[in-house]
Write an enzyme that holds these catalytic residues in place. Structure first.
Site, PDB file in Angstrom:
ATOM      1  N   LYS A  41       0.847  -1.153  -0.209  1.00 54.73           N
ATOM      2  CA  LYS A  41      -0.052   0.062   0.055  1.00 54.73           C
ATOM      3  C   LYS A  41       0.734   1.319   0.017  1.00 54.73           C
ATOM      4  O   LYS A  41       0.331   2.389  -0.519  1.00 54.73           O
ATOM      5  CB  LYS A  41      -0.944  -0.112   1.039  1.00 54.73           C
ATOM      6  N   LYS A  52      15.976 -16.489 -29.800  1.00 52.88           N
ATOM      7  CA  LYS A  52      15.026 -16.199 -28.936  1.00 52.88           C
ATOM      8  C   LYS A  52      13.552 -15.878 -29.402  1.00 52.88           C
ATOM      9  O   LYS A  52      13.526 -15.203 -30.582  1.00 52.88           O
ATOM     10  CB  LYS A  52      15.268 -15.408 -27.613  1.00 52.88           C
ATOM     11  N   GLY A 100      18.688  -7.903 -32.511  1.00 52.23           N
ATOM     12  CA  GLY A 100      17.473  -8.181 -33.382  1.00 52.23           C
ATOM     13  C   GLY A 100      17.676  -7.647 -34.509  1.00 52.23           C
ATOM     14  O   GLY A 100      18.225  -8.005 -35.697  1.00 52.23           O
ATOM     15  N   GLY A 101      17.691  -6.194 -34.710  1.00 51.27           N
ATOM     16  CA  GLY A 101      17.790  -5.385 -35.923  1.00 51.27           C
ATOM     17  C   GLY A 101      19.411  -5.356 -36.233  1.00 51.27           C
ATOM     18  O   GLY A 101      19.582  -5.602 -37.482  1.00 51.27           O
TER      19      GLY A 101
END
Length: 401
Positions: A90, A165, A350-351
């Site tokens: 909280k 992946k 990736g790229g």
């Protein structure tokens, strides 16, 4: 004691009362509502103010301060749910307050599984002993048929990389289930290995309802998955811990940071990134941890990255985990990656692989050549004279200035 440190912005005269309110409010609730006979009974569970330090002044007479609270170990049950709810439940809704440090005693940390494989186990599994691992990211996978996906996997594997992946957003099973992909990619990896001498592993995105994940993970491991990609924050740390603790799931866990920015993205709210992506990830059992690199469009920054790496590698009751900085990684960065992270590293692109002028196979090979150059003590410029794929990568992306 678990000691949690918070950064707050408040009036200096209110700090002591606020700290006491946190210590009591997140443990026993309130002294005033207890009859005297109950005080001694609950006292062992009450939080303690460990320190208050003013860091800086801000406008309006307020200050930036760090408040440290100690939480009795008896209040925790060995789950992340109890840990996070106690130290920031909280409280996370109480205005400008940020959890910046967690000190967890070894006795409590040992109740969490930690990495099953860790650095040495992943190196042994992927047969990579002396250099960083190279991992490629599937691009354009949602909506493709299984044959089209296999074609893309083979193209990446031909580059000689260690891991391919899934994209973390790959949830649909309309064209190919995770089980079908594992079987098909493993066969493709074996075909490629007959020519290259290296079998590329596949990190499959573990998806589905939470109550089915453990059974699915067992099946994927049995079918030959190279690793399990888990959206760690989206599914929850306790889900990751259950996977890591299961002896039938004998494959490494690759933790993805999706959704984590909602926890660490603000400067004055939330939880520090090194806790979210480093400390808790390792405790939960992540063997490999993806996080935003310092080089791309989504950046953590050097200080946060250093703390994160410290959590993954520090002396602990748990095995160390492999860091996988992601976003903005290209072959010309390899020497910088060595300087920033050392040898125990996953070079994750990736790229930087798919965007190579020669295609993904050439993109993967360019990373392999760049790593070979650094390990051999050569400059990338000299190595590029003997490697067309590296030369093309350097011509397209260059090197850091």
């Amino acid at each position: 004691m678990v000691i949690a440190t918070y950064r707050v912005i408040d009036n200096p005269q209110a700090l002591a009362k606020r700290a006491e309110g946190i210590a009591v409010g997140l443990t026993i609730g309130s002294w005033t509502e207890l009859v005297q006979t109950r005080h001694q009974q609950v006292a062992l569970h009450c939080g303690q103010v460990e320190g208050i330090e003013v860091i800086d002044e801000v406008s309006g007479g307020r200050v930036i301060a760090e408040i440290s609270i100690g939480y009795p170990q008896a209040n925790f049950d060995g789950t992340f749910a109890s840990l996070l709810t106690t130290v920031f439940g909280k409280l996370s809704m109480d205005g400008e307050i940020r959890l910046i440090r967690l000190q967890i005693p070894n006795q409590l940390a040992a109740q969490f599984p930690g990495p099953k494989f860790g650095v040495s186990g992943c190196r042994a599994r992927y047969n990579v002993e002396t250099r960083p691992l190279v991992m490629s990211i599937f691009k354009a996978c949602v909506g493709l048929t299984l044959p089209e996906l296999v074609e893309q996997f083979e193209a990446q594997a031909r580059g000689g990389i260690d891991l391919v992946k899934d994209d973390e957003i790959f949830f649909t099973e309309a064209y190919a289930t995770p089980e079908a992909r594992v079987v098909a990619y493993r066969a493709a990896a074996q075909r490629v290995a007959e020519k290259t001498g290296r079998e590329t592993a596949y990190a499959v995105n573990l998806t589905g309802p939470v109550h089915q994940l453990q059974q699915r993970a067992q099946k994927l491991a049995e079918l030959g998955a190279g690793a399990l990609l888990v959206n760690m924050v989206a599914y929850g740390y306790d889900v990751v811990a259950a996977l890591a603790a299961d002896p039938e799931i004998n494959v490494p866990i690759l933790a993805h940071p999706a959704v984590s920015g909602a926890l660490y993205g603000g400067d004055t709210y939330g939880i520090e990134a090194d806790i979210v992506l480093g400390q808790l990830a390792r405790m939960a059992g992540a063997d490999m941890v993806i996080f935003p690199s310092m080089y791309g469009s989504v950046v953590l920054g050097e200080a946060a990255t250093a703390r994160l790496i410290g959590h993954l590698r520090s002396e602990s009751v748990h095995r160390p985990a492999l860091p996988a900085p992601s976003a903005g990684i290209y072959p010309g960065l390899v020497p910088q990656l060595y300087r920033d992270f050392g040898n125990d590293l996953i070079v994750n692109a990736g790229g930087g692989i798919h965007g190579h002028p020669g295609g993904p196979a050439a993109g993967g090979q360019a990373f392999v050549e760049a790593i070979r150059a650094v390990q051999g003590g050569w400059s990338l410029a000299d190595a590029a004279k003997e490697s067309d794929v590296l030369r093309q990568a350097l011509e397209k992306w260059g090197t850091p200035s």
